[in-house]
Design a protein around this motif. Structure first.
Motif, short mmCIF file in Angstrom:
data_model
loop_
_atom_site.label_atom_id
_atom_site.label_comp_id
_atom_site.label_asym_id
_atom_site.label_seq_id
_atom_site.Cartn_x
_atom_site.Cartn_y
_atom_site.Cartn_z
N LYS A 200 34.22 46.70 58.26
CA LYS A 200 32.82 47.35 57.63
C LYS A 200 32.68 46.45 56.56
CE LYS A 200 30.44 51.48 56.73
NZ LYS A 200 30.50 52.71 56.98
N LEU A 201 31.42 45.96 56.20
CA LEU A 201 31.12 45.47 54.80
C LEU A 201 30.44 46.35 54.11
CD1 LEU A 201 31.20 42.94 52.61
CD2 LEU A 201 29.11 42.13 54.11
N VAL A 202 30.60 46.82 52.98
CA VAL A 202 29.72 47.51 52.01
C VAL A 202 29.55 46.70 50.51
CG1 VAL A 202 29.68 49.69 50.71
CG2 VAL A 202 30.91 49.77 52.82
N VAL A 203 28.40 46.32 50.57
CA VAL A 203 27.91 45.57 49.39
C VAL A 203 27.55 46.71 48.24
CG1 VAL A 203 26.39 44.09 48.30
CG2 VAL A 203 27.14 43.68 50.50
N GLN A 204 27.96 46.79 47.21
CA GLN A 204 27.68 47.66 46.02
C GLN A 204 26.83 46.92 44.88
OE1 GLN A 204 31.44 48.83 44.54
NE2 GLN A 204 31.81 50.36 46.19
N GLU A 205 25.67 47.52 44.88
CA GLU A 205 24.79 46.88 43.87
C GLU A 205 25.29 47.22 42.50
OE1 GLU A 205 20.13 46.71 45.32
OE2 GLU A 205 21.18 48.77 45.74
N PRO A 206 25.04 46.26 41.41
CA PRO A 206 25.31 46.32 39.92
C PRO A 206 24.37 47.57 39.44
CG PRO A 206 24.30 44.26 40.13
CD PRO A 206 24.49 44.87 41.66
N PRO A 207 24.89 48.34 38.43
CA PRO A 207 24.17 49.39 38.01
C PRO A 207 22.89 48.57 37.26
CG PRO A 207 26.09 49.31 36.58
CD PRO A 207 26.37 48.19 37.82
N LEU A 208 21.76 49.34 37.23
CA LEU A 208 20.64 49.09 36.54
C LEU A 208 21.06 49.17 35.07
CD1 LEU A 208 17.83 50.17 38.92
CD2 LEU A 208 18.56 48.04 38.37
N LEU A 209 20.63 48.35 34.06
CA LEU A 209 20.81 48.50 32.60
C LEU A 209 19.75 47.63 32.10
CD1 LEU A 209 24.50 47.25 32.56
CD2 LEU A 209 23.89 49.61 32.71
N PHE A 210 19.45 48.23 30.67
CA PHE A 210 18.71 47.30 29.99
C PHE A 210 19.34 46.16 29.04
CE2 PHE A 210 16.67 51.64 30.31
CZ PHE A 210 15.29 51.34 30.56
N LYS A 211 18.78 45.07 29.36
CA LYS A 211 19.24 43.68 28.49
C LYS A 211 18.84 44.14 27.11
CE LYS A 211 19.33 39.76 30.32
NZ LYS A 211 18.91 38.65 31.32
N GLN A 212 17.50 44.52 27.14
CA GLN A 212 16.78 44.94 25.79
C GLN A 212 16.16 46.10 25.70
OE1 GLN A 212 14.21 41.34 24.39
NE2 GLN A 212 13.17 42.90 22.86
N GLU A 213 16.43 46.81 24.89
CA GLU A 213 15.71 48.17 24.94
C GLU A 213 14.55 48.34 24.23
OE1 GLU A 213 18.18 51.74 24.37
OE2 GLU A 213 19.98 50.80 25.49
N SER B 177 21.52 44.67 51.87
CA SER B 177 21.13 44.67 53.33
C SER B 177 21.99 44.02 53.95
CB SER B 177 19.75 44.00 53.34
OG SER B 177 19.77 42.81 52.95
N ASP B 178 23.09 43.29 53.57
CA ASP B 178 24.23 42.72 54.38
C ASP B 178 25.14 43.83 54.67
OD1 ASP B 178 23.27 40.27 54.40
OD2 ASP B 178 23.86 39.86 52.44
N SER B 179 25.19 45.01 54.02
CA SER B 179 26.05 45.93 54.50
C SER B 179 25.95 46.36 55.83
CB SER B 179 25.91 47.26 53.76
OG SER B 179 26.18 47.07 52.14
N ASP B 180 27.02 46.37 56.67
CA ASP B 180 26.89 46.70 58.09
C ASP B 180 28.35 46.39 58.74
OD1 ASP B 180 25.92 47.29 60.65
OD2 ASP B 180 24.31 45.85 60.53
#
Length: 93
Positions: free
Chosen positions: A19-32, A2-5
């Motif tokens: 311009k600031l673009v904040v990239q979210e880390p990919p969603l991953l399983f820590k434990q499957e 939400s800080d991207s702007d």
């Protein structure tokens, strides 16, 4: 994210912008999910852990999306998501 702007610094007669673009880390399983065995009529709990709390989770059996009911209960606390299957039958395998 939400800080991207576009941000600016204004000194009256001049202005600088960035311009600031904040990239979210990919969603991953820590434990499957782990395979489980249960006796007919018992309850089973399937658990997985994600790398980001509050991540929306969709539970499926094969290609069918499961809905909360007397049979299925969903829980999610922080990064841990659980599916509870009550009164398991052979068709639940």
């Amino acid at each position: 994210k939400s800080d991207s702007d576009t941000y600016s610094c204004d000194i009256g007669d001049a202005q600088s912008r960035a311009k600031l673009v904040v990239q979210e880390p990919p969603l991953l399983f820590k434990q499957e999910l782990q395979n489980e065995e249960a006796k007919e009529g018992k309850q089973v709990k399937l658990t997985c852990e994600l790398n980001k709390p509050g991540t929306p989770v969709k539970w499926l059996k094969g290609d069918t999306v499961l809905c909360a009911s007397e049979k299925y209960e969903f829980r999610q606390l922080g990064t841990v998501a659980e599916l509870i299957i009550r009164d398991v039958k052979s068709v639940d395998a």
